[in-house]
Design a protein around this motif. Structure first.
Motif, PDB file in Angstrom:
ATOM      1  N   LYS A  81      35.502 -53.536 -24.459  1.00  0.00           N
ATOM      2  CA  LYS A  81      34.400 -53.399 -25.421  1.00  0.00           C
ATOM      3  C   LYS A  81      34.916 -53.452 -26.862  1.00  0.00           C
ATOM      4  O   LYS A  81      35.881 -52.771 -27.205  1.00  0.00           O
ATOM      5  CB  LYS A  81      33.661 -52.075 -25.199  1.00  0.00           C
ATOM      6  CG  LYS A  81      32.639 -52.109 -24.086  1.00  0.00           C
ATOM      7  CD  LYS A  81      31.829 -50.816 -24.047  1.00  0.00           C
ATOM      8  CE  LYS A  81      30.714 -50.891 -23.012  1.00  0.00           C
ATOM      9  NZ  LYS A  81      29.930 -49.637 -22.978  1.00  0.00           N
ATOM     10  N   THR A 133      37.010 -43.749 -18.536  1.00  0.00           N
ATOM     11  CA  THR A 133      36.431 -45.035 -18.958  1.00  0.00           C
ATOM     12  C   THR A 133      36.320 -45.996 -17.780  1.00  0.00           C
ATOM     13  O   THR A 133      35.287 -46.661 -17.597  1.00  0.00           O
ATOM     14  CB  THR A 133      37.285 -45.660 -20.078  1.00  0.00           C
ATOM     15  OG1 THR A 133      37.329 -44.776 -21.197  1.00  0.00           O
ATOM     16  CG2 THR A 133      36.691 -46.995 -20.521  1.00  0.00           C
ATOM     17  N   GLY A 178      34.758 -52.525 -19.149  1.00  0.00           N
ATOM     18  CA  GLY A 178      34.470 -51.557 -20.208  1.00  0.00           C
ATOM     19  C   GLY A 178      35.630 -51.349 -21.154  1.00  0.00           C
ATOM     20  O   GLY A 178      35.431 -50.964 -22.317  1.00  0.00           O
ATOM     21  N   GLN A 213      32.246 -49.068 -29.165  1.00  0.00           N
ATOM     22  CA  GLN A 213      33.214 -48.369 -28.323  1.00  0.00           C
ATOM     23  C   GLN A 213      32.883 -46.902 -28.084  1.00  0.00           C
ATOM     24  O   GLN A 213      33.248 -46.365 -27.033  1.00  0.00           O
ATOM     25  CB  GLN A 213      34.611 -48.480 -28.947  1.00  0.00           C
ATOM     26  CG  GLN A 213      35.199 -49.887 -28.922  1.00  0.00           C
ATOM     27  CD  GLN A 213      36.591 -49.937 -29.517  1.00  0.00           C
ATOM     28  OE1 GLN A 213      36.990 -49.065 -30.298  1.00  0.00           O
ATOM     29  NE2 GLN A 213      37.358 -50.964 -29.172  1.00  0.00           N
ATOM     30  N   THR A 214      32.215 -46.260 -29.048  1.00  0.00           N
ATOM     31  CA  THR A 214      32.067 -44.801 -28.964  1.00  0.00           C
ATOM     32  C   THR A 214      30.643 -44.318 -28.739  1.00  0.00           C
ATOM     33  O   THR A 214      30.437 -43.121 -28.542  1.00  0.00           O
ATOM     34  CB  THR A 214      32.610 -44.130 -30.243  1.00  0.00           C
ATOM     35  OG1 THR A 214      31.845 -44.580 -31.377  1.00  0.00           O
ATOM     36  CG2 THR A 214      34.078 -44.476 -30.446  1.00  0.00           C
ATOM     37  N   GLN A 215      29.649 -45.201 -28.786  1.00  0.00           N
ATOM     38  CA  GLN A 215      28.266 -44.795 -28.547  1.00  0.00           C
ATOM     39  C   GLN A 215      27.744 -45.476 -27.286  1.00  0.00           C
ATOM     40  O   GLN A 215      27.281 -46.619 -27.338  1.00  0.00           O
ATOM     41  CB  GLN A 215      27.373 -45.149 -29.739  1.00  0.00           C
ATOM     42  CG  GLN A 215      27.597 -44.251 -30.945  1.00  0.00           C
ATOM     43  CD  GLN A 215      26.532 -44.475 -32.011  1.00  0.00           C
ATOM     44  OE1 GLN A 215      26.784 -45.109 -33.026  1.00  0.00           O
ATOM     45  NE2 GLN A 215      25.351 -43.959 -31.771  1.00  0.00           N
ATOM     46  N   PRO A 216      27.825 -44.799 -26.141  1.00  0.00           N
ATOM     47  CA  PRO A 216      27.356 -45.390 -24.893  1.00  0.00           C
ATOM     48  C   PRO A 216      25.894 -45.811 -24.979  1.00  0.00           C
ATOM     49  O   PRO A 216      25.030 -45.042 -25.444  1.00  0.00           O
ATOM     50  CB  PRO A 216      27.546 -44.256 -23.875  1.00  0.00           C
ATOM     51  CG  PRO A 216      28.596 -43.371 -24.468  1.00  0.00           C
ATOM     52  CD  PRO A 216      28.383 -43.456 -25.954  1.00  0.00           C
ATOM     53  N   GLY A 217      25.596 -47.039 -24.568  1.00  0.00           N
ATOM     54  CA  GLY A 217      24.235 -47.526 -24.560  1.00  0.00           C
ATOM     55  C   GLY A 217      23.757 -48.116 -25.872  1.00  0.00           C
ATOM     56  O   GLY A 217      22.659 -48.681 -25.930  1.00  0.00           O
ATOM     57  N   ARG A 223      37.654 -42.857 -28.562  1.00  0.00           N
ATOM     58  CA  ARG A 223      36.830 -41.924 -27.798  1.00  0.00           C
ATOM     59  C   ARG A 223      37.436 -40.528 -27.769  1.00  0.00           C
ATOM     60  O   ARG A 223      36.720 -39.531 -27.762  1.00  0.00           O
ATOM     61  CB  ARG A 223      36.632 -42.462 -26.373  1.00  0.00           C
ATOM     62  CG  ARG A 223      35.726 -43.693 -26.347  1.00  0.00           C
ATOM     63  CD  ARG A 223      35.455 -44.190 -24.941  1.00  0.00           C
ATOM     64  NE  ARG A 223      34.460 -45.265 -24.976  1.00  0.00           N
ATOM     65  CZ  ARG A 223      33.984 -45.871 -23.895  1.00  0.00           C
ATOM     66  NH1 ARG A 223      34.426 -45.522 -22.688  1.00  0.00           N
ATOM     67  NH2 ARG A 223      33.075 -46.837 -24.020  1.00  0.00           N
ATOM     68  N   ASN A 271      26.651 -53.518 -26.347  1.00  0.00           N
ATOM     69  CA  ASN A 271      27.834 -53.944 -25.606  1.00  0.00           C
ATOM     70  C   ASN A 271      28.580 -55.083 -26.274  1.00  0.00           C
ATOM     71  O   ASN A 271      29.736 -55.349 -25.936  1.00  0.00           O
ATOM     72  CB  ASN A 271      27.444 -54.358 -24.184  1.00  0.00           C
ATOM     73  CG  ASN A 271      27.037 -53.163 -23.325  1.00  0.00           C
ATOM     74  OD1 ASN A 271      27.629 -52.091 -23.425  1.00  0.00           O
ATOM     75  ND2 ASN A 271      26.018 -53.345 -22.508  1.00  0.00           N
ATOM     76  N   GLU A 295      33.462 -44.885 -15.422  1.00  0.00           N
ATOM     77  CA  GLU A 295      32.095 -45.067 -15.931  1.00  0.00           C
ATOM     78  C   GLU A 295      31.753 -46.529 -16.215  1.00  0.00           C
ATOM     79  O   GLU A 295      30.621 -46.967 -15.958  1.00  0.00           O
ATOM     80  CB  GLU A 295      31.908 -44.245 -17.209  1.00  0.00           C
ATOM     81  CG  GLU A 295      31.941 -42.742 -16.988  1.00  0.00           C
ATOM     82  CD  GLU A 295      31.684 -41.965 -18.259  1.00  0.00           C
ATOM     83  OE1 GLU A 295      31.481 -40.746 -18.172  1.00  0.00           O
ATOM     84  OE2 GLU A 295      31.698 -42.576 -19.355  1.00  0.00           O
ATOM     85  N   ASP A 296      32.704 -47.277 -16.780  1.00  0.00           N
ATOM     86  CA  ASP A 296      32.400 -48.639 -17.241  1.00  0.00           C
ATOM     87  C   ASP A 296      33.126 -49.746 -16.470  1.00  0.00           C
ATOM     88  O   ASP A 296      32.849 -50.922 -16.706  1.00  0.00           O
ATOM     89  CB  ASP A 296      32.747 -48.772 -18.732  1.00  0.00           C
ATOM     90  CG  ASP A 296      31.984 -47.773 -19.596  1.00  0.00           C
ATOM     91  OD1 ASP A 296      30.847 -47.432 -19.227  1.00  0.00           O
ATOM     92  OD2 ASP A 296      32.541 -47.343 -20.621  1.00  0.00           O
TER      93      ASP A 296
END
Length: 361
Positions: A120, A109, A117, A190-194, A91, A197, A112-113
């Motif tokens: 992941k 991280t 998270g 790991q690097t593209q939220p949404g 990230r 998972n 947010e997660d």
């Protein structure tokens, strides 16, 4: 294939060590003093080696299979164990504005997660690096024997560093082909939220969007990252082990206990890991960004990142790769000990070469 390699391995200098000269073949040779019966006294280390039983022959199919299994454990387990650190490192590489450092990256991280998270990408990491370890360590042993027999006994000793480099590069070429699909999925997770998972979600989605290209478009940058990394990993490790036994450890390897030998393995592995991280980091940055973006290429990513950008996250990677490499060599060597595989000592100058150089009496 393995049967022919096994036949060649019997005459391999890694399998038949010779008497060691002081200071790498530059000292005087001394004959053993006679025993009580008038026969030459057999050195204790050679006698111990004679009674030590191995589970298989050096260079046999079973030997290579168990070496590959050792690679599965050493790479699969260690890479999975450092997934949180790897996630933050990736990230930082793809979004340095948001993840400004290793500690800030963990903080953001977690905020947010949550703790989950940080895990992941663990499944794709375990599967991908297990396959990579199988090929990396298994094929390294194969290519080391093949290239050694092509060079001959004397040239194998004289050009041993080049041999390590060539064998490890050849092995890593195939290892990266095995790693590429799972590495691509891991970076997306790991690097593209949404985006996804889990691996079960990511793999079908990637195939639907870009086909097989999504899984292998990063293989060339992987070669750029992993081949120099692996060449350094194996060559630096082999020569560091040789140097440690020669200049640091106060007794020959044959007189060291198995735990003592494994400590030397761990130390040599960590030293090699630091150099590995530095050599391969620019390509690692390119791989992280490339697998995140659709329709991009390695040259475009490299141009956009610039010199400063490709070194983002280096400190985190030195910690991760140094620890990883040390643990990988420790686990790999432990597997060899557990399964009683032949573990040839550091290479020594062949008798024929000693005679040519006038080093024998």
């Amino acid at each position: 294939m393995f049967s022919s390699v096994a036949h060649l391995a019997r005459a391999n200098p890694f399998n038949t060590p010779h008497l060691q000269l002081v200071h790498d073949g530059l000292g005087d040779l001394r004959s053993s003093s006679p025993g009580p019966t008038g026969q030459p006294r057999r050195p204790r280390n050679l006698a111990a080696a004679a009674v030590e039983e191995y589970s298989c022959e050096f260079g046999s199919a079973k030997y290579y299979a168990l070496c590959g299994f050792g690679g599965v454990l050493s790479c699969g387990l260690t890479h999975t164990a450092v997934v949180p650190l790897d996630l933050v490192k990736c990230r930082m590489q793809v979004d340095p504005q948001k993840y400004k450092g290793i500690f800030n990256g963990f903080s953001v991280t977690l905020k947010e997660d949550g703790v989950r998270g940080l895990a992941k990408g663990w499944a794709s990491t375990f599967l991908g690096y297990s396959m990579q370890g199988l090929c990396k360590f298994g094929f390294y042993e194969v290519f080391k024997v093949l290239y050694s027999n092509m060079l001959g006994e004397e040239n194998t000793y004289l050009w041993r560093t080049s041999l390590y480099l060539a064998a490890s590069a050849s092995a890593e070429f195939f290892a990266d082909i095995a790693l590429a699909p799972m590495e691509a999925a891991k970076v997306r997770i790991q690097t593209q939220p949404g985006y996804a998972n889990t691996l079960r979600d990511a793999a079908p989605k990637m195939y639907k969007e870009e086909g097989l290209k999504a899984f292998y478009k990063g293989v060339a940058p992987l070669w750029m990252r992993q081949i120099p990394y692996t060449m350094m990993k194996f060559a630096c490790f082999e020569r560091t082990v040789e140097a440690l036994y020669k200049f640091v450890v106060p007794k020959p390897r044959s007189e060291c206990s198995k735990p003592e030998q494994l400590v030397v393995t761990f130390v040599a592995g960590y030293i090699a890991g630091v150099f590995c991280a530095i050599v391969s980091h620019p390509a690692d940055s390119v791989v992280s960004v490339l697998n995140k973006e659709k329709g991009s290429s390695a040259s475009l990513v490299l141009k956009r990142l610039g010199f400063k950008g490709v070194w983002k996250g280096l400190f985190a990677r030195i910690i991760m790769i140094g620890t990883l490499t040390a643990l990988q060599w420790f686990i790999y060597d432990s597997v060899k000990v557990y399964f009683r595989l032949p573990r040839p000592p550091p290479p020594e100058m062949p008798e024929s070469l000693k005679k040519k150089l006038g080093l024998t009496q």
